[in-house]
Design an enzyme around this catalytic site. Sequence first.
Site, PDB file in Angstrom:
ATOM      1  N   SER A  87       0.321  20.224  37.404  1.00 27.60           N
ATOM      2  CA  SER A  87       0.699  21.370  37.288  1.00 27.60           C
ATOM      3  C   SER A  87       0.179  22.416  38.210  1.00 27.60           C
ATOM      4  CB  SER A  87       0.540  21.946  35.898  1.00 27.60           C
ATOM      5  OG  SER A  87      -1.000  22.166  35.534  1.00 27.60           O
ATOM      6  N   LYS A 137       6.931  24.090  26.869  1.00 26.35           N
ATOM      7  CA  LYS A 137       6.990  24.368  28.287  1.00 26.35           C
ATOM      8  C   LYS A 137       8.487  24.404  28.456  1.00 26.35           C
ATOM      9  CE  LYS A 137       2.632  23.770  29.963  1.00 26.35           C
ATOM     10  NZ  LYS A 137       1.746  23.620  28.644  1.00 26.35           N
ATOM     11  N   HIS A 166       4.415  18.688  31.925  1.00 28.17           N
ATOM     12  CA  HIS A 166       5.173  19.443  33.027  1.00 28.17           C
ATOM     13  C   HIS A 166       6.316  18.744  33.404  1.00 28.17           C
ATOM     14  CE1 HIS A 166       2.227  22.642  33.043  1.00 28.17           C
ATOM     15  NE2 HIS A 166       1.236  21.721  32.967  1.00 28.17           N
TER      16      HIS A 166
END
Length: 405
Positions: free
Chosen positions: A190, A249, A218
């Site tokens: 990330s 996320k 991610h």
Amino acid sequence: MPFAYGHIFKDNLAKLKREGRYRIFADILRHRGEFPSADHHTTNGIRGITVWCSNDYLCMGQHPAVISAMKAAIDQAGAGSGGTRNISGTNLYHVELERELAALHGKEAGLLFTSGFVSNEATLSTLARLLPGCIFFSDELNHASMIEGMRHSGAEKRIYRHNDMAHLEELLRSAPPNSPRIICFESVYSMEGDFGQIGKICDLAEKFGAMTYLDEVHGVGLYGAGGGGVAERDGQMHRVDIIEGTLAKAFGVMGGYITGTTAIVDCVRSFATGFIFTTSLPPAIAAGALAAVRHLRSSNVEREGLRNRATRVKTLLGQRNVPLLDSPSHIVPVLVGDAALCRIVSDELLYTHGIYVQPINFPTVPRGTDRLRITPSPMHTDEQIDYLVEAIDTVWTALRLRRAA
């Protein structure tokens, strides 16, 4: 004479401030349906800003289906879960979400945790305790939660250079031949914005009899035809033993999870203290996550929008004299290289231009690699992107001239 507790704490904080690494939280209030616009609350009042560093990559935290599911769950089940999973804290939303996550990654079972950090720490520390003599093989840029899990396990850890498959093979070859081995890596790193070598790592795991543990935090929701992550995109999901992910996320809510065989997941469920002794996710959170996962398994609109926005930001910034890290993913890192300088750039963008990009420094990234981490979303407009690029170029140019003087 009493121990100087207060001085110890104050001295450590003062050191952080001198190095420019003292973290200042931006007090922002998002408004439903208006993201990436938000209000920034300060002692001087409230100012409208544009958020450019959110991990709500696809804006699912704003999606009507997610919000509706959460409201309905509160109306049906109330606010909290009522306990740990073992003691009255398991409800239908948890069960359905675990099934959905297992299906998302093509695995037999899934297990929910309160965060991605807890899922990594609890799972890795538990696996090694169940495998006497276990050796971890860890990418040097793995997330802190994975590092903590390996450390708490007490098992041996061998670190290979980032994405260096020759180094990983060298370490695997030098390990005792009959030792249990777990290769730990990520699909999207990330802070660098690059991809893990999933296929090549699986090749080495099969060659040397190792298990594979993939952090898709991610990547999940963002890549693959159904949002299963980079492993799905690359056709490697079936080769990975354990896939870990987050609900905080791309899915826009909160929580973490693992997926794998029924036996692996059941062992973690039965032995991981970080799971056993933690109150479970509230029903509304699980319901919202379930709605997000189901939506993104059938919709590519959000993923296509994100790719378009990220490409535009990279292209326009690349035309300016701004030091971008080469990133093939949706993440746009701007290298600053100094903690204090990174704070200055971030503050100038926020207070002068109304652009919120949080500075990233040690220990999140190595010293001297401090950066701004820009995360476009499908909801950022062309006008907002153009304004971002102009603002960064203006601040960077002024800073360069100031340093030259």
